[in-house]
Design a protein around this motif. Structure first.
Motif, PDB file in Angstrom:
ATOM      1  N   ASP A 101      -6.248   8.207  -2.526  1.00 58.55           N
ATOM      2  CA  ASP A 101      -6.458   6.826  -2.020  1.00 58.55           C
ATOM      3  C   ASP A 101      -7.114   6.579  -0.981  1.00 58.55           C
ATOM      4  O   ASP A 101      -7.860   6.001  -0.808  1.00 58.55           O
ATOM      5  N   TYR A 102      -6.603   7.394   0.033  1.00 60.19           N
ATOM      6  CA  TYR A 102      -7.540   7.639   1.561  1.00 60.19           C
ATOM      7  C   TYR A 102      -9.012   7.842   1.095  1.00 60.19           C
ATOM      8  O   TYR A 102     -10.035   6.905   1.496  1.00 60.19           O
ATOM      9  N   THR A 161     -10.617   7.034  -1.429  1.00 56.85           N
ATOM     10  CA  THR A 161     -11.058   5.824  -2.394  1.00 56.85           C
ATOM     11  C   THR A 161     -11.314   4.943  -1.378  1.00 56.85           C
ATOM     12  O   THR A 161     -12.215   4.115  -1.470  1.00 56.85           O
ATOM     13  N   PHE A 162     -10.294   4.851  -0.238  1.00 55.80           N
ATOM     14  CA  PHE A 162     -10.571   3.550   0.621  1.00 55.80           C
ATOM     15  C   PHE A 162     -12.110   4.057   1.577  1.00 55.80           C
ATOM     16  O   PHE A 162     -12.959   3.253   1.731  1.00 55.80           O
ATOM     17  N   SER A 167     -14.982   2.941  -0.686  1.00 54.47           N
ATOM     18  CA  SER A 167     -15.022   1.757  -0.876  1.00 54.47           C
ATOM     19  C   SER A 167     -15.547   0.953   0.333  1.00 54.47           C
ATOM     20  O   SER A 167     -16.373   0.239   0.471  1.00 54.47           O
ATOM     21  N   LEU A 202     -13.623  -5.629   1.129  1.00 52.92           N
ATOM     22  CA  LEU A 202     -13.397  -4.552   0.127  1.00 52.92           C
ATOM     23  C   LEU A 202     -13.063  -5.051  -0.940  1.00 52.92           C
ATOM     24  O   LEU A 202     -11.976  -5.623  -1.229  1.00 52.92           O
ATOM     25  N   TRP A 237     -10.690  -1.411  -3.645  1.00 56.49           N
ATOM     26  CA  TRP A 237      -9.624  -0.962  -2.975  1.00 56.49           C
ATOM     27  C   TRP A 237      -8.571  -1.947  -2.507  1.00 56.49           C
ATOM     28  O   TRP A 237      -9.333  -3.142  -2.180  1.00 56.49           O
ATOM     29  N   GLU A 264      -5.040  -2.766  -0.338  1.00 56.55           N
ATOM     30  CA  GLU A 264      -3.896  -2.471   0.564  1.00 56.55           C
ATOM     31  C   GLU A 264      -2.578  -2.543   0.038  1.00 56.55           C
ATOM     32  O   GLU A 264      -1.754  -1.848   0.486  1.00 56.55           O
ATOM     33  N   SER A 291      -2.083   0.256  -2.105  1.00 56.06           N
ATOM     34  CA  SER A 291      -2.083   1.416  -1.491  1.00 56.06           C
ATOM     35  C   SER A 291      -0.760   1.813  -0.695  1.00 56.06           C
ATOM     36  O   SER A 291      -0.229   2.700  -0.536  1.00 56.06           O
ATOM     37  N   ARG A 303      -2.113  -0.595   6.883  1.00 61.84           N
ATOM     38  CA  ARG A 303      -2.936   0.262   5.862  1.00 61.84           C
ATOM     39  C   ARG A 303      -4.091   0.088   6.427  1.00 61.84           C
ATOM     40  O   ARG A 303      -4.917   0.905   6.811  1.00 61.84           O
ATOM     41  N   THR A 304      -4.679  -1.318   6.098  1.00 61.84           N
ATOM     42  CA  THR A 304      -6.127  -1.301   6.006  1.00 61.84           C
ATOM     43  C   THR A 304      -6.832  -1.067   7.742  1.00 61.84           C
ATOM     44  O   THR A 304      -7.758  -0.490   8.115  1.00 61.84           O
ATOM     45  N   TRP A 350      -5.728   2.320   9.164  1.00 65.96           N
ATOM     46  CA  TRP A 350      -6.624   3.631   8.613  1.00 65.96           C
ATOM     47  C   TRP A 350      -7.994   3.720   9.170  1.00 65.96           C
ATOM     48  O   TRP A 350      -8.786   4.356   9.445  1.00 65.96           O
TER      49      TRP A 350
END
Lengths: 751, 90
Positions: free
Chosen positions: A238-239, A241-242, A245, A289, A292, A294, A297, A383-384, A387
């Motif tokens: 997932d990270y 992919t983040f 993206s 984004l 992806w 959040e 996620s 998250r967004t 991260w």
């Protein structure tokens, strides 16, 4: 008090008797004067009411007995000099963890502790009406001068402190924007060498991602993941992919034929822009984004099952796109909140819902899964933004979850530009074994970008990255625009010690090797059959190009190359002489001339490169018939069948037709059909009787006669028929019976 | 065809090698590709610019990173619906 120094003070201060007198005369309605008299228990005349502002009224503020939220309210008003806008007071109370405070503020107004002030220019400010409509938060609120003086006594101690998170434990190691940038540089450098493949459903191919994700670092975790990289670990996948993206939204990666490829021009542009601009672009990319989201996620990391639809990872499914507006709303609330220190995470989320209660409800309700606004806000924050390193999380001593903007996060929001730049010099050591150790804490991102361009990052420990310079990586960097002089200067300028001689020499030697083949893009090739005349043309061109970056390279007596496309000097040369312009990227020139069946001729000077090369692949040269300006070829069916193995006839038609004036001659076309497919079949017939009518109407009627099918062999045209020879007597009978008149001479063409 | 025509050939890239040996090595590296290359003497190759991607990819896979100079001309924008093509205007 926490954050006190960061908040702007109003210049007007608490409400004094003089100001209240003026306002009672011109700003407040009479009913408001009665409101004050009733509240403060004084006579209704202006003087009796106004004097309370300086003198005070009977009730005293007992700070020690107050509820914490009331105490914090007075503290915040005192901190702002006695006057504050209602919305800002409510916002700050929210951010300090006191929750919704509208009713508490209303009660202080009703009890006379806080005064609603008329707007500038207002003449009939009606306090009862404002309280009834609940619009007091959109107004300036003040304490009277006597109250302010009383509060001022507490300024130096903690009695009026709003809830301050003095004992905050930040998360062990928060992700930073610098970390994200390093990951972006790293993944783009590896994708440059090995484009990231996408599966049919748009999810990154795990094997390919595994190759380009080597050395990535997870948010908040020091050093690289290295051998712990596990793409079946949903959170790591997932990270990644983040990161991919974000890189795509920043246009550092481009989607091309089911692969992501690095756009080196964009990469250079981004990492050579200043820090504030990068932060702004990064925040903008986070908001935009598309591939992806959040919500999924965060669910993924909170779910024990760790099963999220593969759509979440797909670089084709725009699962994040519907959230762009909602993310923008949360970001705009953070911008308006202007918080400079730790605030309660829940309060921050509540502020987002309170500032516009309906926007998120409306927006998120339109999404297929209708996420809860609170869930979405927490996802963006935790998250967004976490991260990305824009927001840092912590915990108070009392167990409250807290958040604060990182310095670069604040700068991205336009709140604070005071982000210290890395100190110049001394961020790396270049060693004789061609390793470059970089101390990340004071390494400018431009240095990292350059090292990723010319080197391979081999290792990342907590704050030190090690790059290896090898022949391939350095020459790749040179091909991307680096050069040995600039690279050496960069290394020396940023190194603790001078770059070793052996390294400096090798960088130069690799550049020499790199320059053994030079490719000039976008230039113009020139040819002329007469060397002497061409010398004159080239001489003139060299003269015309002398102050231009373009140059003329002679490639022989009859050939030259100008290193710029469509240079005016070239156009002048073309205009000054008989000339022919060809374009290798446009339609082919009509340069093939058929002279015999399957035999064609070209003038090599009229011919483009592709046509000339292809002729060798489909035809045999006829040297005995040829001269320098007329080359003859005979089409070779075996070569054609080999060249266009799928469908030789269509292939050769498509090659020849656009290269012949008026297309492929019919005779050649029929002959090619005969050679490559099957010959066109024909039937010859002699002694045929042809019946022609003068008009179409008569011909149509004739065809519908009962006997016509027996008589007509074939309709040859609109008015012409062939007649079956055996049926001539029947035709004669019909001619007589129908009184058809025979003409002695043929009619004009019936077409 | 006039005898002294000047041929101006756009859309070609020039691959210029240091010497004949490098040119031979280069040709050998890309011999499996379906290309249209015109060789000029011992050092120069002309190739349609749209065939360069494959050439560069192949060379880079073999560890050769040539110096790239200049950029390809950007394609002319297609006429918009309000802006008829030149032929139509005529």
């Amino acid at each position: 008090m926490n954050g006190r120094s960061d908040r702007s003070r109003t210049s007007q201060g608490p409400l004094t008797t003089d100001e209240l007198t003026r306002l009672l005369e011109r700003g407040y309605a009479d009913s408001s004067r009665r409101f004050f008299a009733r509240t403060w228990d004084v006579d209704e005349d202006i003087e009796s009411v106004a004097v309370i502002a300086d003198k005070g009224f009977d009730q005293k503020i007992e700070v020690a007995e107050m509820e914490p939220v009331t105490r914090a309210t007075f503290g915040m008003i005192a901190e702002r000099g006695g006057r504050v806008r209602g919305e800002n007071l409510r916002r700050d109370l929210l951010l300090s963890g006191f929750g919704e405070s509208e009713e508490m503020i209303r009660s202080l107004i009703i009890r006379g502790w806080i005064v609603i002030l008329p707007n500038p220019g207002e003449h009939d400010c009606n306090l009862d009406s404002i309280l009834e409509q609940g619009t007091f938060l959109q107004r300036e609120l003040a304490v009277i001068s006597a109250t302010f003086e009383h509060l001022d006594k507490f300024e130096d101690d903690d009695a009026l402190d709003a809830q301050a998170w003095s004992e905050v434990t930040a998360e062990d190691r928060s992700a930073t924007v610098d970390d994200l940038e390093l990951n972006l540089l790293h993944i783009c450098a590896l994708i440059r060498r090995d484009p990231l493949k996408l599966n049919k459903d748009g999810t990154p191919n795990r094997r390919s991602l595994g190759r380009v994700a080597r050395g990535i670092s997870m948010p908040g975790t020091p050093g690289e993941v290295a051998s712990d990289l596990d793409l079946h670990n949903a959170e790591q996948f997932d990270y990644l992919t983040f990161v991919v993206s974000v890189a795509r939204e920043l246009q550092l990666l481009a989607d091309k034929e089911m692969t992501y490829r690095t756009d080196d021009d964009e990469l250079t542009r981004f990492f050579h822009s200043n820090g504030a601009e990068r932060d702004r672009r990064l925040l903008d990319a986070l908001q935009r984004l598309r591939f992806w989201n959040e919500i999924d996620s965060l669910r993924l990391s909170q779910s024990a099952m760790r099963n999220v639809d593969d759509n979440h990872f797909s670089q084709r499914e725009t699962t994040g796109q519907p959230l762009i507006g909602a993310r923008g709303f949360v970001i705009s609330v953070l911008r308006r909140a202007q918080f400079a220190d730790w605030v309660a995470l829940d309060a921050l989320a509540e502020l987002c819902t309170q500032l516009d209660r309906h926007y998120l409800d409306r927006t998120l309700a339109q999404l297929p899964r209708k996420p809860n606004p609170a869930e979405f806000i927490h996802a963006v924050l935790e998250r967004t933004l976490v991260w990305a390193g824009m927001l840092q999380l912590g915990k108070s001593e009392s167990g409250h979850r807290l958040a604060r903007l990182s310095p670069r996060g604040a700068r991205a929001l336009g709140l604070d530009n005071d982000v210290p730049a890395p100190e110049p010099g001394g961020c790396l050591i270049a060693q004789p074994n061609f390793e470059v150790m970089v101390f990340l804490d004071n390494a400018p991102v431009t240095v990292l970008h350059e090292l990723y361009r010319v080197g391979e990052r081999r290792k990342l420990s907590d704050r030190v990255a090690t790059f290896q310079l090898v022949a391939e990586s350095v020459q790749r960097g040179y091909a991307l625009g680096a050069d040995s002089d600039s690279l050496l200067s960069l290394l020396n300028d940023n190194s603790h010690t001078p770059v070793p001689e052996s390294v400096a020499f090798q960088l130069g030697d690799w550049e020499r090797v790199h320059r053994r083949l030079t490719i000039h893009l976008g230039g113009t090739a020139l040819r002329h059959p007469e060397p002497e005349r061409f010398d004159l043309i080239c001489g003139q061109l060299e003269h015309d190009l002398r102050e231009s970056p373009a140059e003329l390279i002679r490639l022989g007596a009859r050939d030259a190359f100008v290193t710029e496309a469509a240079h005016p000097a070239v156009q002048r040369a073309a205009d000054a002489h008989p000339s022919l312009t060809l374009d290798a990227l446009g339609d082919p020139p009509r340069c093939l001339y058929f002279v015999d069946p399957l035999v064609l001729m070209i003038d090599p000077y009229e011919c483009d490169v592709t046509t000339r090369i292809e002729l060798d692949r489909i035809a045999q040269p006829l040297p005995d018939e040829s001269s320098p300006r007329s080359l003859f070829f005979e089409l070779d069916m075996k070569k054609i069948a080999h060249r266009f193995s799928d469908d030789p006839l269509t292939g050769i038609y498509e090659f020849l037709a656009p290269r012949c004036e008026d297309g492929l001659p019919s005779a050649q076309s029929l002959r090619l059909q005969a050679e490559l497919a099957s010959p066109a079949r024909i039937h010859l017939e002699s002694e045929v009787t042809v019946l022609t009518f003068e008009s179409l109407d008569a011909a149509e009627r004739f065809q519908t006669l009962l006997d016509a099918p027996d008589i007509i062999g074939r309709r040859l045209g609109p008015m012409t028929f062939s007649v079956v020879n055996d049926q001539l007597p029947l035709l004669e009978e019909l001619i007589e019976e129908l009184h058809l008149e025979k003409s002695s001479s043929p009619f004009d063409d019936d077409d | 065809m006039a005898e002294d025509v000047l041929v101006v050939h756009q859309g070609l890239a020039l691959m210029l090698c240091e010497d004949a040996g490098i040119l031979e090595e280069t040709l050998q590296a890309i011999e499996d590709l379906d290309l249209h290359i015109r060789r000029l003497g011992d050092r120069a190759l002309l190739v349609p610019a749209d065939e360069l991607d494959g050439i560069l990819e192949t060379l880079e896979s073999e560890g050769t990173f040539p110096r790239i100079v200049g950029s390809l001309p950007s394609p002319e924008p297609a006429p918009t619906s309000d802006e008829p093509a030149a032929e139509e205007a005529l």
